[in-house]
Design an enzyme around this catalytic site. Structure first.
Site, PDB file in Angstrom:
ATOM      1  N   GLY A  47       0.793  -1.217   0.000  1.00 20.39           N
ATOM      2  CA  GLY A  47       0.000   0.000   0.000  1.00 20.39           C
ATOM      3  C   GLY A  47       0.828   1.272   0.000  1.00 20.39           C
ATOM      4  O   GLY A  47       1.766   1.418   0.787  1.00 20.39           O
ATOM      5  N   ASN A  70      -1.566  -9.834  11.235  1.00 19.71           N
ATOM      6  CA  ASN A  70      -0.618  -8.742  11.033  1.00 19.71           C
ATOM      7  C   ASN A  70      -1.268  -7.414  11.375  1.00 19.71           C
ATOM      8  O   ASN A  70      -2.478  -7.231  11.205  1.00 19.71           O
ATOM      9  CB  ASN A  70      -0.080  -8.736   9.594  1.00 19.71           C
ATOM     10  CG  ASN A  70      -0.911  -7.881   8.663  1.00 19.71           C
ATOM     11  OD1 ASN A  70      -0.720  -6.672   8.587  1.00 19.71           O
ATOM     12  ND2 ASN A  70      -1.850  -8.507   7.957  1.00 19.71           N
ATOM     13  N   ASN A 128      -7.716   0.449  -1.267  1.00 18.46           N
ATOM     14  CA  ASN A 128      -7.921  -0.260  -0.005  1.00 18.46           C
ATOM     15  C   ASN A 128      -9.031   0.425   0.781  1.00 18.46           C
ATOM     16  O   ASN A 128      -8.788   1.377   1.519  1.00 18.46           O
ATOM     17  CB  ASN A 128      -6.614  -0.273   0.795  1.00 18.46           C
ATOM     18  CG  ASN A 128      -6.753  -0.982   2.127  1.00 18.46           C
ATOM     19  OD1 ASN A 128      -7.800  -1.540   2.447  1.00 18.46           O
ATOM     20  ND2 ASN A 128      -5.704  -0.955   2.924  1.00 18.46           N
ATOM     21  N   CYS A 131      -9.533   1.137   4.894  1.00 15.50           N
ATOM     22  CA  CYS A 131      -8.994   2.276   5.640  1.00 15.50           C
ATOM     23  C   CYS A 131     -10.109   3.006   6.386  1.00 15.50           C
ATOM     24  O   CYS A 131     -11.219   3.165   5.864  1.00 15.50           O
ATOM     25  CB  CYS A 131      -8.341   3.275   4.683  1.00 15.50           C
ATOM     26  SG  CYS A 131      -7.063   2.596   3.627  1.00 15.50           S
ATOM     27  N   LYS A 167     -10.740  -2.982  -3.342  1.00 23.57           N
ATOM     28  CA  LYS A 167     -10.474  -4.161  -2.523  1.00 23.57           C
ATOM     29  C   LYS A 167     -11.458  -4.206  -1.364  1.00 23.57           C
ATOM     30  O   LYS A 167     -11.447  -3.348  -0.487  1.00 23.57           O
ATOM     31  CB  LYS A 167      -9.031  -4.152  -2.009  1.00 23.57           C
ATOM     32  CG  LYS A 167      -8.630  -5.454  -1.319  1.00 23.57           C
ATOM     33  CD  LYS A 167      -7.132  -5.503  -1.061  1.00 23.57           C
ATOM     34  CE  LYS A 167      -6.706  -6.857  -0.515  1.00 23.57           C
ATOM     35  NZ  LYS A 167      -5.236  -6.938  -0.318  1.00 23.57           N
ATOM     36  N   THR A 195      -8.141  -8.863   4.730  1.00 19.63           N
ATOM     37  CA  THR A 195      -8.032  -9.721   5.921  1.00 19.63           C
ATOM     38  C   THR A 195      -9.253  -9.611   6.829  1.00 19.63           C
ATOM     39  O   THR A 195      -9.962  -8.608   6.828  1.00 19.63           O
ATOM     40  CB  THR A 195      -6.792  -9.348   6.741  1.00 19.63           C
ATOM     41  OG1 THR A 195      -6.862  -7.962   7.093  1.00 19.63           O
ATOM     42  CG2 THR A 195      -5.521  -9.610   5.952  1.00 19.63           C
ATOM     43  N   GLY A 219      -4.177 -16.148   5.430  1.00 21.77           N
ATOM     44  CA  GLY A 219      -3.663 -17.505   5.320  1.00 21.77           C
ATOM     45  C   GLY A 219      -4.752 -18.523   5.051  1.00 21.77           C
ATOM     46  O   GLY A 219      -5.925 -18.177   4.844  1.00 21.77           O
ATOM     47  N   THR A 268      -0.284 -14.537   1.967  1.00 26.48           N
ATOM     48  CA  THR A 268       0.477 -15.108   3.074  1.00 26.48           C
ATOM     49  C   THR A 268       1.392 -16.247   2.637  1.00 26.48           C
ATOM     50  O   THR A 268       2.458 -16.464   3.229  1.00 26.48           O
ATOM     51  CB  THR A 268      -0.494 -15.585   4.171  1.00 26.48           C
ATOM     52  OG1 THR A 268      -1.269 -14.460   4.617  1.00 26.48           O
ATOM     53  CG2 THR A 268       0.231 -16.171   5.362  1.00 26.48           C
TER      54      THR A 268
END
Length: 306
Positions: A47, A70, A128, A131, A167, A195, A219, A268
């Protein structure tokens, strides 16, 4: 058997559907020692913001069963340094480079899009929307259809001829309503998903494993959630969808294409093996030949339900 792995996304044909996910592949250059960047379908860089960001305090990563958390805090060098020092060293003529955008309000997002709009080496802009919107009390853009749509519109107006990808966040009640709003606002494609919010704690120290306490789960653990979201969104909108979440094999890639995705992003799994994206891109045509799949277009969205 000869197979065709090519995919056409708005404004850019790609050689194969295997891309990298923002935040898991650096700026691309860091992974050049592990494979040929030109073999990938696309590189989504970490980003970018207007000004450099230091990110969150350590620790920022915690391992979890079947995944990781994360809370990097979108640490990055800033868009100007990226354009000056990093983009010229990427193989942007052979592999599309997608810039992932981070900002705190719609005006800042639009300004960032304007900076990137004339850059020949940038193929598309990925927004993104997870945010927080500081002008709306901190609620994430991706949690409100109206805000998501207006943000997509603001970025599209300043993006020039660059395709705009939005996204999507999975941390919502109805991801389809957000997807529809983003497309109505002007999104050319959707990346699905970001995520999931999660946390991890240490029972001995009685402290969270992340300094930020809460982070983003990614993941293999989130792959079923991502598949479900991609399936639902593909049923609801005509814009291409790029699937992301827990992909670590060519089989995973075909699962996402089967439910309707045009392309995928490897995230991931790049931390598990730095050559993972390259290995998947190499394995995909072999797997297609084994399964008798001549091209991805005919396989896409062919899931047999009922």
């Amino acid at each position: 058997m000869s197979v065709d792995t090519s995919v056409r996304l708005p404004g850019m044909p790609v050689k194969n559907p295997v891309m990298t996910a923002s935040g898991t592949f650096g700026y691309g250059l860091e992974f050049a020692p592990y494979g040929d960047l030109r073999s990938l379908g696309g590189i989504v860089v970490k980003g970018l913001s207007l000004a450099p960001r230091l990110g969150n305090p350590m620790p920022r990563i915690a391992e979890t069963p079947c995944g990781m958390l994360n809370a990097i805090g979108l640490q990055n060098c800033g868009v100007e340094k990226f354009l000056r020092d990093k983009l010229p060293r990427l193989p942007w003529r052979e592999t599309p480079i997608i810039a992932n955008l981070y900002a705190c309000d719609a005006d800042e997002f639009a300004e960032l899009a304007g900076v990137l709009s004339a850059e020949e080496g940038v193929a598309a802009l990925e927004v993104n929307i997870s945010c927080p919107n500081v002008k709306a009390g901190g609620i994430a853009f991706g949690q409100d259809p109206c805000m998501a749509g207006k943000l997509a519109e603001a970025v599209k107006k300043r993006a020039g001829d660059k395709p705009v990808w939005v996204k999507l966040s999975p941390n919502v009640t109805d991801i389809v309503s957000i997807a529809r709003a983003a497309v109505l606002g002007g999104a050319d494609a959707l990346t699905c998903i970001n995520t999931l919010t999660g946390m991890s704690v240490d029972i001995r120290s009685r402290k969270p494993r992340l300094a930020n306490v809460i982070g983003g789960l990614s993941g293999p653990a989130i792959k079923p959630v991502a598949l479900r979201a991609v399936w639902q969104v593909c049923q609801a909108v005509s814009a291409p969808v790029i699937g992301v979440g827990g992909i670590s094999s060519a089989e995973d890639v075909l699962e996402f294409i089967l439910v309707g995705a045009h392309a995928v992003q490897i995230g991931t799994a790049n931390f598990m093996r730095p050559d993972m994206a390259f290995r998947i891109a190499e394995r995909l045509p072999q797997l297609m030949a084994e399964l008798g799949i001549e091209d991805l277009a005919s396989y896409r969205g062919s899931l047999r339900v009922g």
